[in-house]
Each structure stands twice: as C-alpha cells, then as structure tokens.
Motif scaffolding. Sequence first.
Motif, mmCIF file in Angstrom:
data_model
loop_
_atom_site.group_PDB
_atom_site.id
_atom_site.type_symbol
_atom_site.label_atom_id
_atom_site.label_comp_id
_atom_site.label_asym_id
_atom_site.label_seq_id
_atom_site.Cartn_x
_atom_site.Cartn_y
_atom_site.Cartn_z
ATOM 1 N N LYS A 1 94.996 -19.935 82.870
ATOM 2 C CA LYS A 1 94.326 -18.640 82.938
ATOM 3 C C LYS A 1 94.512 -18.023 84.321
ATOM 4 N N ARG A 2 94.631 -16.700 84.314
ATOM 5 C CA ARG A 2 94.713 -15.942 85.556
ATOM 6 C C ARG A 2 93.503 -15.020 85.648
ATOM 7 N N TYR A 3 92.863 -14.984 86.822
ATOM 8 C CA TYR A 3 91.700 -14.135 87.059
ATOM 9 C C TYR A 3 92.075 -13.044 88.055
ATOM 10 N N ARG A 4 91.787 -11.786 87.678
ATOM 11 C CA ARG A 4 92.093 -10.656 88.548
ATOM 12 C C ARG A 4 90.815 -10.065 89.132
ATOM 13 N N VAL A 5 90.978 -9.324 90.218
ATOM 14 C CA VAL A 5 89.837 -8.801 90.960
ATOM 15 C C VAL A 5 88.981 -7.888 90.078
ATOM 16 N N ALA A 6 87.651 -8.030 90.183
ATOM 17 C CA ALA A 6 86.725 -7.200 89.418
ATOM 18 C C ALA A 6 86.838 -5.744 89.845
ATOM 19 N N ARG A 7 86.609 -4.829 88.888
ATOM 20 C CA ARG A 7 86.686 -3.394 89.135
ATOM 21 C C ARG A 7 85.399 -2.704 88.699
ATOM 22 N N THR A 8 85.136 -1.538 89.258
ATOM 23 C CA THR A 8 84.063 -0.677 88.788
ATOM 24 C C THR A 8 84.664 0.698 88.501
ATOM 25 N N GLY A 9 84.123 1.392 87.493
ATOM 26 C CA GLY A 9 84.607 2.729 87.179
ATOM 27 C C GLY A 9 85.822 2.734 86.285
ATOM 28 N N GLU A 10 86.459 3.908 86.149
ATOM 29 C CA GLU A 10 87.590 4.106 85.262
ATOM 30 C C GLU A 10 88.868 4.331 86.060
ATOM 31 N N LYS A 11 89.990 4.219 85.374
ATOM 32 C CA LYS A 11 91.284 4.368 86.037
ATOM 33 C C LYS A 11 91.372 5.730 86.716
ATOM 34 N N GLY A 12 91.863 5.717 87.942
ATOM 35 C CA GLY A 12 91.955 6.934 88.717
ATOM 36 C C GLY A 12 90.809 7.076 89.703
ATOM 37 N N THR A 13 89.630 6.590 89.309
ATOM 38 C CA THR A 13 88.459 6.637 90.194
ATOM 39 C C THR A 13 87.862 5.250 90.399
ATOM 40 N N ALA A 14 88.469 4.225 89.796
ATOM 41 C CA ALA A 14 87.929 2.867 89.878
ATOM 42 C C ALA A 14 87.972 2.342 91.307
ATOM 43 N N LYS A 15 87.006 1.487 91.622
ATOM 44 C CA LYS A 15 86.965 0.767 92.885
ATOM 45 C C LYS A 15 87.056 -0.718 92.577
ATOM 46 N N CYS A 16 87.764 -1.441 93.424
ATOM 47 C CA CYS A 16 87.768 -2.888 93.246
ATOM 48 C C CYS A 16 86.615 -3.484 94.045
ATOM 49 N N VAL A 17 86.108 -4.626 93.576
ATOM 50 C CA VAL A 17 85.072 -5.338 94.327
ATOM 51 C C VAL A 17 85.819 -6.238 95.318
ATOM 52 N N CYS A 18 86.346 -5.579 96.351
ATOM 53 C CA CYS A 18 87.231 -6.260 97.287
ATOM 54 C C CYS A 18 87.403 -5.407 98.539
ATOM 55 N N SER A 19 88.133 -5.948 99.505
ATOM 56 C CA SER A 19 88.355 -5.264 100.776
ATOM 57 C C SER A 19 89.413 -4.178 100.661
ATOM 58 N N GLU A 20 89.211 -3.128 101.447
ATOM 59 C CA GLU A 20 90.270 -2.183 101.754
ATOM 60 C C GLU A 20 90.808 -2.540 103.141
ATOM 61 N N TYR A 21 91.995 -2.012 103.495
ATOM 62 C CA TYR A 21 92.542 -2.356 104.804
ATOM 63 C C TYR A 21 93.406 -1.223 105.332
ATOM 64 N N ASP A 22 93.692 -1.274 106.634
ATOM 65 C CA ASP A 22 94.573 -0.297 107.261
ATOM 66 C C ASP A 22 96.022 -0.597 106.894
ATOM 67 N N VAL A 23 96.863 0.412 107.076
ATOM 68 C CA VAL A 23 98.268 0.267 106.699
ATOM 69 C C VAL A 23 98.980 -0.774 107.548
ATOM 70 N N SER A 24 98.603 -0.904 108.810
ATOM 71 C CA SER A 24 99.298 -1.837 109.696
ATOM 72 C C SER A 24 98.315 -2.712 110.455
ATOM 73 N N THR A 25 98.828 -3.864 110.951
ATOM 74 C CA THR A 25 98.041 -4.825 111.716
ATOM 75 C C THR A 25 98.753 -5.092 113.040
ATOM 76 N N GLU A 26 98.045 -4.916 114.138
ATOM 77 C CA GLU A 26 98.633 -5.063 115.462
ATOM 78 C C GLU A 26 98.719 -6.538 115.867
ATOM 79 N N PRO A 27 99.629 -6.882 116.794
ATOM 80 C CA PRO A 27 99.694 -8.250 117.320
ATOM 81 C C PRO A 27 98.341 -8.690 117.881
ATOM 82 N N GLY A 28 97.916 -9.894 117.505
ATOM 83 C CA GLY A 28 96.645 -10.432 117.946
ATOM 84 C C GLY A 28 95.465 -10.026 117.092
ATOM 85 N N GLU A 29 95.652 -9.101 116.170
ATOM 86 C CA GLU A 29 94.540 -8.625 115.346
ATOM 87 C C GLU A 29 94.210 -9.630 114.241
ATOM 88 N N VAL A 30 92.910 -9.810 113.977
ATOM 89 C CA VAL A 30 92.420 -10.667 112.899
ATOM 90 C C VAL A 30 91.763 -9.768 111.856
#
Length: 213
Positions: free
Chosen positions: A151-180
């Motif tokens: 079985k495969r489990y995928r991240v939980a979602r809220t709302g409908e397609k197009g406006t749905a949010k995942c119950v998970c992190s968002e992030y910036d497009v890039s990560t700088e050296p030394g950044e955690v």
Amino acid sequence: MRRKIALAVAVPGLVVTLTACGVLNGQQLGGGGQERQAGQAAQTAASGAPEQKPEQKEQAPSGEQAPPDPAASAPPQQGEVIATRDVKAGGAELKVDVTGLHRQGRLITLSWTVTNTGDTKWNMGSDMGDTSAYLGLTVAGVSLVDSANAKRYRVARTGEKGTAKCVCSEYDVSTEPGEVVPLYATYAAPPPDVQKINVEFPILGVFTDVPIS
C-alpha cells in the motif's frame, strides 16, 4: 466502474479528507489516502531518486475510529534523528534527517529536515510537490509505502482541486548554503500492526524501514 470512496475526518477548525486514490467530490487529486501497490515498493535508484511507481489499485480506509486530536495535523516539533542520508540534488550537497513518524488516531505525521551542506544554492522548484493538484511548492509528493501490505499512502488534502491545501509544509523555491529547512506531512495512518514503513522522497530517494512511534 471502480468505486471511489472518500472519508472526512473532523478536526476543530479543519476537515481533513482522506481518500482512496485521492478522489474528492469526483476530482482526481492523487493524494490523501492509501493505494494498493502491484509488486514490491519502489527502491532507491543509483541517482538517489525513486523508481517509477507500479500500477496501483484503490483501497479505502478501513473501520470507524475516534477523530484524531487537533495536534495530529499541526506542524510537529523536530525531534531526534531516526534516519539520515547525504544526497546530491540539482548540483547541491544536502543532508536529509527524518526526525519523527508519529501515529495519532487516524493520522500519522512525518517530520524531517533538509540541510544544504554545500556551497551551492539548491533550486528546489516544485520537485517535492504535486503539480497536477496545483500543490507544486509543497511536499505533497512525498509518500509512505507499506511494502508488506503493498500500500502507498499520500499526503492528506483539504478542499477541492484547484483550491485544495495539503496537510503539509510549503517551502521557498531555493535553499541557500548552510540553510536548514524543517518540513512535515500528514497521512492516513496504516494499520496498528505496521511498525515500520518506507518513506519515498521525490529527488531525495527512499528511506526504508523507518520506525513508527
């Protein structure tokens, strides 16, 4: 016609939809539930990225249980490292630390950090997201794989397609050296007898037999 089943878990201020094959109100979102795998779970390729996923069948969440505590879907505190790996992605040197995989009620929450250990910026783009569900700059593409029960489990979602949010992190497009970068994602919980599970990260590879607490 395949039967599609959706289950809504009520949490004060939040309705988390856990679905088989990610069906929400007839829309295919590709997340939030569990899918039966044909054959073995994906293994880490030489490049550190997971293999192409095998054909999958639908499996609905089982049984009625009490709603989870609201904290189950809140961003968790990063804890002790339980799995780690050094990888290269997009020309950058990275360290991935899994810091928790905690079961609570019907949900399970994965937490981890990505550290840019090199001297090159990592352009993450939408590599860990789910662009088909308009969740590109999130970690909605990270999944859990129960190889014993296929079985495969995928991240939980809220709302409908197009406006749905995942119950998970968002992030910036890039990560700088030394950044955690601390990240998390919440899923439907596997059966209680499942004590270890594989974590499949797009681009970053597969962590096998991560213990569930």
